[in-house]
Design a protein around this motif. Structure first.
Motif, PDB file in Angstrom:
ATOM      1  N   TYR A 144       0.848  -1.167  -0.111  1.00  0.00           N
ATOM      2  CA  TYR A 144      -0.175  -0.042  -0.007  1.00  0.00           C
ATOM      3  C   TYR A 144       0.879   1.353  -0.079  1.00  0.00           C
ATOM      4  N   GLY A 145       0.535   2.250  -0.672  1.00  0.00           N
ATOM      5  CA  GLY A 145       1.301   3.610  -0.893  1.00  0.00           C
ATOM      6  C   GLY A 145       0.581   4.336   0.291  1.00  0.00           C
ATOM      7  N   VAL A 146       1.122   5.647   0.258  1.00  0.00           N
ATOM      8  CA  VAL A 146       0.814   6.664   1.009  1.00  0.00           C
ATOM      9  C   VAL A 146      -0.618   6.906   1.493  1.00  0.00           C
ATOM     10  N   GLN A 147      -1.266   7.039   0.432  1.00  0.00           N
ATOM     11  CA  GLN A 147      -3.040   7.142   0.497  1.00  0.00           C
ATOM     12  C   GLN A 147      -3.628   5.843   0.618  1.00  0.00           C
ATOM     13  N   GLY A 148      -2.985   4.788   0.817  1.00  0.00           N
ATOM     14  CA  GLY A 148      -3.777   3.370   0.649  1.00  0.00           C
ATOM     15  C   GLY A 148      -3.737   3.029  -0.752  1.00  0.00           C
ATOM     16  N   ASP A 149      -3.224   3.468  -1.644  1.00  0.00           N
ATOM     17  CA  ASP A 149      -3.346   2.808  -3.110  1.00  0.00           C
ATOM     18  C   ASP A 149      -2.574   1.599  -3.025  1.00  0.00           C
ATOM     19  N   TYR A 150      -3.026   0.579  -3.837  1.00  0.00           N
ATOM     20  CA  TYR A 150      -2.476  -0.880  -3.678  1.00  0.00           C
ATOM     21  C   TYR A 150      -1.944  -1.090  -5.097  1.00  0.00           C
ATOM     22  N   ARG A 151      -0.608  -1.685  -4.807  1.00  0.00           N
ATOM     23  CA  ARG A 151       0.180  -1.904  -6.202  1.00  0.00           C
ATOM     24  C   ARG A 151       0.881  -3.333  -5.951  1.00  0.00           C
ATOM     25  N   TRP A 152       1.198  -3.841  -7.190  1.00  0.00           N
ATOM     26  CA  TRP A 152       2.447  -5.126  -7.149  1.00  0.00           C
ATOM     27  C   TRP A 152       3.449  -4.768  -7.732  1.00  0.00           C
ATOM     28  N   THR A 153       4.620  -5.328  -7.148  1.00  0.00           N
ATOM     29  CA  THR A 153       5.808  -5.139  -7.789  1.00  0.00           C
ATOM     30  C   THR A 153       6.559  -6.452  -7.796  1.00  0.00           C
ATOM     31  N   ARG A 154       7.554  -6.653  -8.471  1.00  0.00           N
ATOM     32  CA  ARG A 154       8.457  -7.907  -8.450  1.00  0.00           C
ATOM     33  C   ARG A 154       9.181  -8.118  -7.035  1.00  0.00           C
ATOM     34  N   SER A 155       9.097  -9.345  -6.920  1.00  0.00           N
ATOM     35  CA  SER A 155      10.067  -9.580  -5.462  1.00  0.00           C
ATOM     36  C   SER A 155      10.743 -10.990  -5.701  1.00  0.00           C
ATOM     37  N   THR A 156      11.403 -11.293  -4.545  1.00  0.00           N
ATOM     38  CA  THR A 156      12.249 -12.473  -4.601  1.00  0.00           C
ATOM     39  C   THR A 156      11.795 -13.274  -3.414  1.00  0.00           C
ATOM     40  N   VAL A 157      12.081 -14.601  -3.257  1.00  0.00           N
ATOM     41  CA  VAL A 157      11.848 -15.529  -2.213  1.00  0.00           C
ATOM     42  C   VAL A 157      12.790 -15.065  -1.038  1.00  0.00           C
ATOM     43  N   GLY A 158      13.777 -14.444  -1.333  1.00  0.00           N
ATOM     44  CA  GLY A 158      14.786 -13.826  -0.395  1.00  0.00           C
ATOM     45  C   GLY A 158      14.288 -12.724   0.535  1.00  0.00           C
ATOM     46  N   GLN A 159      13.270 -12.028   0.125  1.00  0.00           N
ATOM     47  CA  GLN A 159      12.615 -10.900   0.915  1.00  0.00           C
ATOM     48  C   GLN A 159      11.223 -11.461   1.549  1.00  0.00           C
ATOM     49  N   VAL A 160      10.853 -12.799   1.305  1.00  0.00           N
ATOM     50  CA  VAL A 160       9.722 -13.094   2.117  1.00  0.00           C
ATOM     51  C   VAL A 160       9.965 -13.433   3.545  1.00  0.00           C
ATOM     52  N   PRO A 161       9.305 -12.762   4.438  1.00  0.00           N
ATOM     53  CA  PRO A 161       9.391 -13.053   5.982  1.00  0.00           C
ATOM     54  C   PRO A 161       9.620 -14.418   6.466  1.00  0.00           C
ATOM     55  N   ALA A 162      10.581 -14.563   7.480  1.00  0.00           N
ATOM     56  CA  ALA A 162      10.706 -15.816   8.031  1.00  0.00           C
ATOM     57  C   ALA A 162       9.578 -16.552   8.548  1.00  0.00           C
ATOM     58  N   ALA A 163       8.439 -15.849   8.829  1.00  0.00           N
ATOM     59  CA  ALA A 163       7.328 -16.230   9.222  1.00  0.00           C
ATOM     60  C   ALA A 163       6.546 -17.019   8.371  1.00  0.00           C
ATOM     61  N   SER A 164       6.948 -16.918   7.116  1.00  0.00           N
ATOM     62  CA  SER A 164       6.172 -17.835   6.245  1.00  0.00           C
ATOM     63  C   SER A 164       6.868 -19.197   6.209  1.00  0.00           C
ATOM     64  N   GLY A 165       6.006 -20.343   5.642  1.00  0.00           N
ATOM     65  CA  GLY A 165       6.474 -21.445   5.653  1.00  0.00           C
ATOM     66  C   GLY A 165       7.400 -22.088   4.716  1.00  0.00           C
ATOM     67  N   LEU A 166       7.881 -20.985   4.105  1.00  0.00           N
ATOM     68  CA  LEU A 166       8.878 -21.279   2.777  1.00  0.00           C
ATOM     69  C   LEU A 166       9.986 -21.733   3.471  1.00  0.00           C
ATOM     70  N   SER A 167      10.759 -22.562   2.921  1.00  0.00           N
ATOM     71  CA  SER A 167      11.931 -23.524   3.496  1.00  0.00           C
ATOM     72  C   SER A 167      12.864 -23.947   2.474  1.00  0.00           C
ATOM     73  N   ILE A 168      13.513 -23.123   1.563  1.00  0.00           N
ATOM     74  CA  ILE A 168      14.331 -23.768   0.556  1.00  0.00           C
ATOM     75  C   ILE A 168      15.429 -24.664   1.031  1.00  0.00           C
ATOM     76  N   PRO A 169      15.450 -25.818   0.604  1.00  0.00           N
ATOM     77  CA  PRO A 169      16.568 -26.620   1.069  1.00  0.00           C
ATOM     78  C   PRO A 169      18.021 -26.320   0.530  1.00  0.00           C
ATOM     79  N   ASN A 170      18.967 -26.703   1.346  1.00  0.00           N
ATOM     80  CA  ASN A 170      20.318 -26.323   0.725  1.00  0.00           C
ATOM     81  C   ASN A 170      20.759 -27.191  -0.531  1.00  0.00           C
ATOM     82  N   GLY A 171      21.591 -26.596  -1.162  1.00  0.00           N
ATOM     83  CA  GLY A 171      21.816 -27.526  -2.745  1.00  0.00           C
ATOM     84  C   GLY A 171      20.752 -27.175  -3.597  1.00  0.00           C
ATOM     85  N   CYS A 172      20.527 -28.214  -4.050  1.00  0.00           N
ATOM     86  CA  CYS A 172      19.401 -28.122  -5.418  1.00  0.00           C
ATOM     87  C   CYS A 172      18.478 -29.293  -5.308  1.00  0.00           C
TER      88      CYS A 172
END
Length: 198
Positions: A144-172
């Protein structure tokens, strides 16, 4: 002549705004508001969980004295719908549809709105026959922006908070994760989050 229809249509977003600010207190209106908040991030489609532009904070029904924005919000959300009156009353002020708040919410009191982040996580990795690691990350961030406007932007899994269930294993190691994760801070700064896997 005022109509009760528009006020009823906006009520859930006003309740989401108030209940989120208060840390989702235990009550029937807040339980319903939270359910709608989560349903909106449940695919498909993924919607803004708080649609502040549907909460008419700047609207008034001939209030005898000016109220603060939070008092107007509470009044709009929890009062009984106004009774239709004769043409001697002032008409209902039309709420704008610009997908942002109809009052100035740029102050610190509304930081909790801007704290809401929605991560649409789509991540896959696997090792191909040649031993190369193939990774695909289509994560997007809704905010959300300054006046509550909503927008989508590109992100990465590296920016996802630790509270998520995302758990990428080591290696491949072979791994696939798809979800919508939302987090926020209430008016007092307390952290909260929800995740919907699909």
């Amino acid at each position: 002549m005022a109509s009760s229809g528009p006020a009823q249509a906006y009520q859930v977003d006003c309740a989401i705004l108030l209940c989120l600010a208060g840390g989702w207190p235990a009550s029937a209106p807040c339980a319903h508001a939270r359910a709608v908040f989560i349903r909106r991030i449940t695919p498909w489609p993924i919607e803004p969980p708080l649609q502040i532009w549907r909460c008419p904070m700047g609207v008034s029904f001939n209030d005898p004295s000016p109220m603060s924005p939070m008092e107007r919000l509470y009044d709009t959300t929890f009062r009984d719908p106004p009774e239709p009156q004769e043409s001697t009353s002032k008409p209902l002020v039309r709420v704008q549809a610009d997908e942002q708040a109809d009052i100035d919410i740029s102050g610190d009191a509304f930081d909790f709105v801007r704290s809401i982040r929605v991560y649409h996580i789509q991540y896959r990795q696997h090792e191909n026959r040649d031993g190369d690691c193939n990774r695909s990350d289509s994560t997007r961030l809704g905010s959300y922006g300054v006046q509550g406007d909503y927008r989508w932007t590109r992100s990465t899994v590296g920016q996802v908070p630790a509270a998520s269930g995302l758990s990428i294993p080591n290696g491949c190691g072979s791994y696939f994760y798809r979800s919508v994760f939302v987090d926020w801070r209430d008016h007092a700064g307390n952290y909260g989050s929800e995740e919907v896997r699909y």
